[in-house]
Design an enzyme around this catalytic site. Structure first.
Site, mmCIF file in Angstrom:
data_model
loop_
_atom_site.group_PDB
_atom_site.id
_atom_site.type_symbol
_atom_site.label_atom_id
_atom_site.label_comp_id
_atom_site.label_asym_id
_atom_site.label_seq_id
_atom_site.Cartn_x
_atom_site.Cartn_y
_atom_site.Cartn_z
ATOM 1 C CE LYS A 95 84.957 109.918 38.024
ATOM 2 N NZ LYS A 95 84.300 109.230 36.943
ATOM 3 C CB ALA A 113 73.389 106.612 40.439
ATOM 4 C CB CYS A 114 72.280 107.658 34.880
ATOM 5 S SG CYS A 114 71.656 109.062 35.807
ATOM 6 C CB THR A 119 79.153 100.556 35.054
ATOM 7 O OG1 THR A 119 79.932 101.671 35.498
ATOM 8 C CG2 THR A 119 80.040 99.331 35.063
#
Length: 606
Positions: free
Chosen positions: A227, A270-271, A274
């Site tokens: 990041k 967390a949506c 991946t």
């Protein structure tokens, strides 16, 4: 030139690099210095050393060849946004979404922490390339670190080693990264298996293209190519150079006619990002491959279209929730081994386990190193535990992930986790409207970052909130400018929501591989094959245009998932207005115009 602590000559004649390394040696005072070459021998040597030290546990060679488990310090398990700084020359350039400190003050403060922080340790010099090494004008970097775990992670996540060093050459530009876990060793002092410091800083100097990180050995805090470089520093570079660095997956979707479409998608953590990146379509004739699962660098090609490159070389995925049903391709990527796991559980036969992984073990060693049984009452793997695996091991890795030209982007998706309001799929009216949709993207709070209340609604513009390396208003202006430059060659943009719930709280849409039905509708829109309902929020899919053959869900549920209720959007208006005001005076007038347009449409729909 000889460098104190380095055996033999430095493998480079780059004077700027050598001077910088010499200054770093002076500051950190390591016991020894080594240039990393990225070889298999080096990997084996580091792994052996870390196993002996207790930092890594070697997993069963048959089940998980050449794979290891690391357990971090319980205080060092996630990105720490409160200790992450953008030290631009002026506070205004950092904007309201970043922590800022005067760069000179921060450098002075960090030099104090860095001073002697590598005593008793080895300094590793890690040259790396972002994106394909064959790129004629590659983006390069060097991370100086005292963590062999970071070196091993960088070998998976980037093109790291001798080739990257050769690319930098005698006068090539490179981003400078300094990293120390902040745990100097006095002679005879026993080392911890996961050295770190309670004091943590992850600092970025965007104008100087530098990253200084102290106190954490974990993931995005320490693997500076991720990041820190790929988004925070790269977004500042992209603004200056006329491209985009975005928190997006890159998916290759192949139609039954064998036509390839490339889709980028930005989702907060967390949506299901991946899972979508490695989707296996459930509808006949459609196939999918993955170009990238996390970061996309977007630039204009010679034909004026927007092209995407994945700057990474590996997946650094959240383990819990990953299984052969939710993401078979991620699981298959790990089958050949060569994987570094962090903070997952260990089985009795020296394999790994995490929540929702297949099997129901009756006994484990949990991520804290304690005995665990199903009655223990705690999770065996940390919720943010990770697998780090080479992309090339993914059975559906698209060969284009190694093409420096990148792939032409047909569509960009935005999506959050919304239980209500946001329909399953809507097309933006145009690029400025898309920028507004991205700017006001919100999601239910998740636990993938170390802080914040779970369950609250969190605004996350373009899923970039923790990663924009400059003023968020200027970032939105850059989106508007890119749209003006690209004109009608810009990709179509869509808003999706896999997480809409009915009044009884159940999910209305099955998600996972069935999301390919939504992707098919998106392609149908791009190709002009289907109409859409014009709603207050854009062009929303009609039930009859969604391919529903074989779906277990009822027509009623899917219609509800697609529904747009202007009253819900009216509730969101005040929240969005407050959010845009918080982003400050640099928010482009075009974005405010789009907000007013939504307000007017909601008013007219009453």
């Amino acid at each position: 030139m000889t460098i104190r602590g380095l055996v033999g000559e430095a493998p480079t004649k780059n004077q700027e690099m050598l001077n910088w390394i010499e200054e770093a040696v002076e500051l950190f005072q390591p016991e020894s210095v080594v240039f990393c070459d990225g070889s298999e021998e080096e990997w084996n040597e580091l792994a052996e050393q870390l196993v002996e030290h207790g930092t890594l546990i070697k997993l069963d060679e048959e089940a998980q060849p050449n794979s290891f488990l690391a357990r971090s310090n319980p205080s060092d398990v996630a990105r720490v946004e409160s200790r992450t700084f953008i030290c631009s020359k002026t506070e205004e350039d950092a904007g309201p979404t970043n922590n800022w400190m005067d760069p000179e003050q921060m450098r002075a403060e960090m030099r104090e922490h860095f001073s002697g922080s590598m005593k008793g340790r080895r300094m590793y010099i890690v040259p790396f390339c972002m994106g394909p090494i064959t790129d004629p004008s590659p983006k390069l970097g060097i991370e100086i670190t005292d963590s062999p775990y970071v070196v091993m992670s960088m070998r998976i996540m980037t093109r790291m080693g001798k080739e990257a060093l050769d690319k930098i050459g005698e006068n090539g530009e490179f981003v400078k990264g300094l990293h120390s876990v902040g745990a100097p060793l006095e002679p005879g002092q026993e080392d911890s298996t996961w050295p770190c410091n309670d004091t943590k800083y992850i600092t970025h100097f965007p104008e100087d293209r530098e990253i200084w990180s102290y106190g954490s050995g974990y993931g995005g805090n320490a693997i500076l190519a991720k990041k820190c470089y790929a988004l925070r520093i790269a977004s500042a570079m992209a603004r200056d150079e006329g491209w985009m660095a975005e928190h997006m997956l890159i998916l290759k979707l192949i139609s039954p006619e064998d036509k390839a479409y490339y889709i980028c998608a930005a989702f907060p953590s967390a949506c299901g990002k991946t899972n979508l990146a490695m989707i296996q379509p459930t509808i006949p004739g459609w196939r999918a491959e993955v170009v990238g699962d996390d970061i996309a660098w977007l630039h204009f090609g010679e034909d004026g279209r927007l092209y995407a490159v994945n700057p990474e070389n590996g997946f650094f995925g959240v383990a819990p929730g990953t299984n052969y049903a939710s993401n078979p391709m991620a699981m298959k990527s790990m089958e050949p081994g060569n994987t570094l796991y962090t903070n997952v559980a260990l089985t009795d036969d020296n394999n790994v386990w995490w929540e929702s992984k297949e099997g129901e073990p009756q006994h484990l060693i949990d991520w804290l190193g304690n005995e665990w049984t199903p009655d223990s009452g705690n999770k065996a793997a940390h919720p943010n535990s990770r697998y780090c695996v080479p992309i090339e091991q993914c059975p559906v890795a698209a060969p284009e992930f190694n093409d420096p030209k990148g792939v032409p982007v047909s569509a960009i998706l935005f999506g959050g986790r919304r239980a209500d309001t946001v329909p399953l799929v809507t097309q933006a009216r145009d690029w400025n409207h898309a920028t507004f949709i991205g700017a006001t993207l919100a999601s239910g709070q998740t636990a993938a970052a170390a802080e914040a209340a779970v369950g609250s609604l969190r605004h996350d513009p373009m899923a970039m909130l923790p990663f924009i390396g400059y003023n968020a208003g200027d970032y939105l202006q850059h989106w508007i400018d890119m749209g003006n430059k690209g004109g009608d060659k810009m990709p179509e943009v869509f808003l999706v929501n896999w997480f809409r719930r009915g009044e009884d709280g159940r999910f209305l849409w099955p998600g996972f591989g069935e999301n390919s039905r939504v992707l098919k509708w998106i392609i149908d829109r791009i190709e002009g094959r289907v109409e859409a309902d014009e709603t207050v929020v854009g062009y929303t899919a009609r039930y009859e245009d969604i391919y529903t053959d074989g779906l277990k869900e009822t027509e009623e549920d899917i219609r509800e998932a697609l529904s747009v209720n202007p009253a819900d959007w009216e509730r969101d208006l005040a929240d969005n207005e407050e959010w845009l005001k918080f982003l400050g005076p640099k928010v482009p007038s075009e974005v405010w115009d789009e907000f007013q347009g939504l307000k007017d449409r909601v008013e007219a729909a009453k």
